[in-house]
Design an enzyme around this catalytic site. Structure first.
Site, mmCIF file in Angstrom:
data_model
loop_
_atom_site.group_PDB
_atom_site.id
_atom_site.type_symbol
_atom_site.label_atom_id
_atom_site.label_comp_id
_atom_site.label_asym_id
_atom_site.label_seq_id
_atom_site.Cartn_x
_atom_site.Cartn_y
_atom_site.Cartn_z
ATOM 1 N N LYS A 26 -24.916 120.898 56.633
ATOM 2 C CA LYS A 26 -23.792 120.001 57.438
ATOM 3 C C LYS A 26 -22.780 120.239 56.574
ATOM 4 O O LYS A 26 -21.563 120.663 57.033
ATOM 5 C CB LYS A 26 -24.248 118.671 57.525
ATOM 6 C CG LYS A 26 -23.197 117.879 57.494
ATOM 7 C CD LYS A 26 -23.362 116.205 57.526
ATOM 8 C CE LYS A 26 -23.299 115.460 56.458
ATOM 9 N NZ LYS A 26 -22.048 115.274 55.970
ATOM 10 N N ASN A 27 -22.691 119.954 55.183
ATOM 11 C CA ASN A 27 -21.675 120.184 54.183
ATOM 12 C C ASN A 27 -21.010 121.475 53.990
ATOM 13 O O ASN A 27 -19.781 121.522 53.492
ATOM 14 C CB ASN A 27 -22.004 119.639 52.763
ATOM 15 C CG ASN A 27 -21.931 118.042 52.957
ATOM 16 O OD1 ASN A 27 -21.808 117.391 54.018
ATOM 17 N ND2 ASN A 27 -22.390 117.334 52.007
ATOM 18 N N ARG A 29 -15.389 111.426 57.606
ATOM 19 C CA ARG A 29 -14.270 111.280 56.744
ATOM 20 C C ARG A 29 -13.717 113.055 56.697
ATOM 21 O O ARG A 29 -12.592 113.357 56.321
ATOM 22 C CB ARG A 29 -14.450 110.938 55.281
ATOM 23 C CG ARG A 29 -14.660 109.324 55.557
ATOM 24 C CD ARG A 29 -14.953 108.877 54.034
ATOM 25 N NE ARG A 29 -13.835 109.507 53.060
ATOM 26 C CZ ARG A 29 -12.628 108.892 52.982
ATOM 27 N NH1 ARG A 29 -12.234 107.904 53.829
ATOM 28 N NH2 ARG A 29 -11.881 109.576 52.340
ATOM 29 N N CYS A 58 -14.983 103.665 54.466
ATOM 30 C CA CYS A 58 -16.490 104.278 54.116
ATOM 31 C C CYS A 58 -17.204 103.117 53.466
ATOM 32 O O CYS A 58 -16.630 102.584 52.264
ATOM 33 C CB CYS A 58 -16.120 105.762 53.309
ATOM 34 S SG CYS A 58 -17.762 106.145 52.951
ATOM 35 N N ARG A 76 -12.706 106.446 48.618
ATOM 36 C CA ARG A 76 -12.766 107.488 48.809
ATOM 37 C C ARG A 76 -11.108 107.879 49.455
ATOM 38 O O ARG A 76 -10.859 108.227 50.526
ATOM 39 C CB ARG A 76 -13.555 107.916 50.002
ATOM 40 C CG ARG A 76 -14.865 107.772 49.642
ATOM 41 C CD ARG A 76 -16.129 108.062 50.543
ATOM 42 N NE ARG A 76 -16.204 109.700 50.666
ATOM 43 C CZ ARG A 76 -17.240 110.294 51.363
ATOM 44 N NH1 ARG A 76 -18.027 109.567 52.096
ATOM 45 N NH2 ARG A 76 -17.656 111.513 51.194
ATOM 46 N N SER A 118 -12.839 117.299 43.139
ATOM 47 C CA SER A 118 -13.309 116.892 44.516
ATOM 48 C C SER A 118 -13.519 118.112 45.264
ATOM 49 O O SER A 118 -13.135 119.152 45.423
ATOM 50 C CB SER A 118 -11.959 116.236 45.106
ATOM 51 O OG SER A 118 -11.709 116.214 46.448
ATOM 52 N N VAL A 119 -14.830 117.722 45.922
ATOM 53 C CA VAL A 119 -15.282 118.875 46.748
ATOM 54 C C VAL A 119 -14.335 118.877 47.771
ATOM 55 O O VAL A 119 -13.935 120.337 48.349
ATOM 56 C CB VAL A 119 -16.725 118.348 47.372
ATOM 57 C CG1 VAL A 119 -17.132 119.467 48.616
ATOM 58 C CG2 VAL A 119 -17.791 118.359 46.253
ATOM 59 N N ASP A 155 -25.742 112.599 46.551
ATOM 60 C CA ASP A 155 -26.459 112.414 47.725
ATOM 61 C C ASP A 155 -27.866 112.659 47.731
ATOM 62 O O ASP A 155 -28.486 112.361 48.759
ATOM 63 C CB ASP A 155 -25.754 113.763 48.764
ATOM 64 C CG ASP A 155 -24.540 113.713 49.123
ATOM 65 O OD1 ASP A 155 -23.909 112.477 48.969
ATOM 66 O OD2 ASP A 155 -23.947 114.743 49.655
ATOM 67 N N ARG A 211 -26.135 111.392 61.634
ATOM 68 C CA ARG A 211 -24.839 112.174 61.162
ATOM 69 C C ARG A 211 -25.184 113.304 60.270
ATOM 70 O O ARG A 211 -24.490 114.469 60.436
ATOM 71 C CB ARG A 211 -23.953 111.220 60.274
ATOM 72 C CG ARG A 211 -23.319 110.342 60.974
ATOM 73 C CD ARG A 211 -22.023 109.418 60.147
ATOM 74 N NE ARG A 211 -21.698 110.498 59.270
ATOM 75 C CZ ARG A 211 -21.390 110.308 58.053
ATOM 76 N NH1 ARG A 211 -21.491 109.386 57.381
ATOM 77 N NH2 ARG A 211 -20.849 111.139 57.187
HETATM 78 C C1 UD1 Z 1 -18.285 115.710 49.524
HETATM 79 C C2 UD1 Z 1 -19.421 115.525 50.502
HETATM 80 C C3 UD1 Z 1 -20.356 114.185 50.272
HETATM 81 C C4 UD1 Z 1 -20.804 114.279 48.642
HETATM 82 C C5 UD1 Z 1 -19.469 114.262 47.985
HETATM 83 C C6 UD1 Z 1 -19.682 114.470 46.312
HETATM 84 C C7 UD1 Z 1 -19.224 116.784 52.368
HETATM 85 C C8 UD1 Z 1 -18.448 116.654 53.903
HETATM 86 N N1 UD1 Z 1 -19.071 115.647 51.673
HETATM 87 O O1 UD1 Z 1 -17.670 114.398 50.073
HETATM 88 O O2 UD1 Z 1 -21.703 114.458 50.951
HETATM 89 O O3 UD1 Z 1 -21.204 113.100 48.397
HETATM 90 O O4 UD1 Z 1 -18.631 115.687 48.002
HETATM 91 O O5 UD1 Z 1 -20.663 115.593 46.013
HETATM 92 O O6 UD1 Z 1 -18.912 117.904 51.847
HETATM 93 N N2 UD1 Z 1 -11.395 111.396 45.406
HETATM 94 C C9 UD1 Z 1 -10.327 110.748 45.267
HETATM 95 N N3 UD1 Z 1 -9.036 111.591 45.716
HETATM 96 C C10 UD1 Z 1 -9.343 112.478 46.616
HETATM 97 C C11 UD1 Z 1 -10.600 112.961 46.837
HETATM 98 C C12 UD1 Z 1 -11.729 112.442 46.312
HETATM 99 O O7 UD1 Z 1 -10.065 109.949 44.328
HETATM 100 O O8 UD1 Z 1 -8.400 113.031 47.290
HETATM 101 C C13 UD1 Z 1 -12.581 110.812 44.775
HETATM 102 C C14 UD1 Z 1 -13.794 110.280 45.761
HETATM 103 O O9 UD1 Z 1 -13.480 108.874 46.162
HETATM 104 C C15 UD1 Z 1 -14.962 110.199 44.758
HETATM 105 C C16 UD1 Z 1 -14.952 111.576 43.935
HETATM 106 O O10 UD1 Z 1 -13.328 111.992 44.005
HETATM 107 O O11 UD1 Z 1 -15.058 109.210 43.958
HETATM 108 C C17 UD1 Z 1 -15.478 112.860 44.519
HETATM 109 O O12 UD1 Z 1 -15.244 112.763 45.955
HETATM 110 P P1 UD1 Z 1 -15.077 114.282 46.691
HETATM 111 O O13 UD1 Z 1 -15.827 115.501 45.891
HETATM 112 O O14 UD1 Z 1 -13.761 114.488 47.241
HETATM 113 O O15 UD1 Z 1 -16.212 114.144 48.054
HETATM 114 P P2 UD1 Z 1 -16.033 114.397 49.512
HETATM 115 O O16 UD1 Z 1 -15.457 115.817 49.513
HETATM 116 O O17 UD1 Z 1 -15.438 113.387 50.002
#
Ligand code: UD1
Length: 420
Positions: free
Chosen positions: A22-23, A95, A119, A124, A166-167, A308, A400
């Site tokens: 999915k991701n 999201r 969330c 997030r 951040s992913v 996850d 989901r």
């Molecule tokens: C993705 C995955 C999710 C997984 C997560 C971490 C998808 C669709 N989802 O979520 O399943 O749990 O990676 O491996 O791929 N953050 C900020 N500012 C930002 C972006 C992120 O502060 O602009 C923080 C988040 O709150 C969190 C951390 O960075 O604490 C990591 O988040 P991130 O890697 O961005 O996760 P997602 O991409 O949302």
């Protein structure tokens, strides 16, 4: 509202084929916005988030067709007019919808994308996404719950360091830079396998992308893109979930359709816990593991242990002979499953960002509530290992991200069904 009813203590035995990720599918679908040529995506998992992303792309005018039976998506946007507005109604439940911001802005020089909904697992924010796009030349303001972005002369490549890993922000920046003028260096990137899958997809479309360091990517923007066919990688979180199910309740479970080299961290931790694994390059057999050892782990960006899978491995820790510890480093509120597991007889205490799991405990069936995607599946795992019957409410969270969960488990002898 639908519920799952699980009668525990059945020994799982059989083969579980892992679905596409999915991701990985979500950012690949977002990246399709850049390309007007034919796109074919295979091994698409039929889960709610993917369906929401398909709806989002349809809503903006994409000619996208999902073949549920063949797990295939076809997109052909030649002569299609794409709208640059992604509304709240489609982002409130998912999201990841915010990843359409980068491609819309890069290709059409403007975008209006709803701020994603709340969330359960943490704040997030999307500040890092916006930081990267601003560095590429976008002017961005937030108004009435929407991100309004503009780059009148188009985005321009440059050197950008993400303030933290951040992913989603790496994906947004990567896709935006793929269509920007010139070269972008993104550093301090996430390097999850799903990002590598997205890069493979972008490369097949004709964009030159190279890893020039462990967390550094060089992107040579290109606006002349080619037709592409891509098979989505396996879902490593689904794989980890079923391997843990096998360790908890299995007689002999074979998890297939995977690349074990991507699961190195998970395998090493499970081995340290005493789980009996037979490992091949594209399958793993988990055998009945009755002596589980306690362990201390922390969640980290890849190649570390994934957040996850935190809730799922916690259930296995309830069986360990001693105290285990999990430090959650990614999401500040990701222990929502703990009170529910405790209601099932686990003994877990939370101190700050860490959980302490006192094992071994026999879990007992109860009526419980799912709170997010991975927490929900941890309750399913707990229910499979528990005495008596467990009823899990709010299973829409599971839908989901898990394709045919009950069917895959039933095939392995689990007693699990869905009811209203
Ligand atoms: C993705 C995955 C999710 C997984 C997560 C971490 C998808 C669709 N989802 O979520 O399943 O749990 O990676 O491996 O791929 N953050 C900020 N500012 C930002 C972006 C992120 O502060 O602009 C923080 C988040 O709150 C969190 C951390 O960075 O604490 C990591 O988040 P991130 O890697 O961005 O996760 P997602 O991409 O949302």
């Amino acid at each position: 509202m639908e519920k799952l009813v699980v009668k525990g203590k059945k020994k799982l035995s059989g083969v579980i084929k892992i679905s596409g990720s999915k991701n990985a599918t979500l950012p690949i679908l977002a990246a399709s916005i850049l390309n007007n040529k034919k796109i074919e995506i295979n091994r698409v998992p039929i889960v709610k988030d993917v369906i929401t992303m398909v709806e989002l792309l349809k809503h903006i005018g994409s000619n996208i067709k999902l073949n549920i039976k063949k797990k295939k998506i076809l997109i052909n946007n030649q002569n299609k007019k794409i709208k640059t507005i992604a509304p709240y109604k489609l982002l409130k439940t998912m999201r990841a919808g915010v990843i359409v911001l980068g491609p819309l802005l890069s290709k059409f020089k403007k975008a209006k994308v709803s701020l994603p909904g709340g969330c359960a697992i943490g704040l997030r924010p999307v500040d890092i996404h916006l930081y990267v796009l601003k560095k590429l030349g976008a002017k961005i303001k937030i108004k009435n719950g929407y991100i309004i972005a503009e780059a009148k002369k188009g985005l321009v490549g440059r050197k950008i360091r993400l303030p933290s890993i951040s992913v989603g922000a790496t994906e947004n920046g990567l896709i935006a830079a793929s269509y920007a003028k010139g070269i972008t260096h993104l550093s301090n990137c996430a390097c999850e396998p799903e990002i590598k899958d997205l890069i493979d997809f972008l490369k097949k479309m004709g964009i030159k992308i190279k890893w020039i360091g462990k967390r550094k990517i060089k992107i040579n923007g290109n606006q002349n893109l080619k037709s592409v066919t891509h098979d989505v990688m396996f879902d490593r979180i689904e794989a980890g979930t079923f391997i843990i199910a096998g360790a908890l309740s299995g007689k002999k479970v074979k998890v297939t359709g995977i690349e074990t080299k991507i699961l190195k961290k998970e395998i090493s931790i499970l081995k340290k816990m005493g789980v009996k694994l037979k490992i091949n390059s594209n399958y793993i057999i988990v055998k009945n593991s009755n002596k589980i050892k306690p362990i201390s782990i922390s969640t980290e960006p890849y190649p570390g242990f994934p957040t996850d899978l935190q809730a799922q491995i916690m259930v296995l820790m309830t069986k360990a002979n001693g105290i285990s510890k999990i430090k959650e480093n990614i999401f500040e509120k990701r222990f929502m499953h703990v009170p529910e597991l405790n209601r099932m007889g686990a003994k877990i205490k939370i101190f700050g960002g860490s959980s302490f799991i006192y094992g071994p405990q026999q879990l007992n069936g109860a009526e419980v509530m799912a709170t997010d995607l991975r927490a929900s599946v941890s309750l399913v795992l707990a229910a499979l290992a528990a005495n008596d019957k467990t009823i899990i409410n709010r299973v829409y969270h599971l839908d989901r991200g898990y394709e045919k969960l009950e069917k895959k488990l039933t095939k392995c002898n689990a007693d699990i069904f869905r009811t209203h």
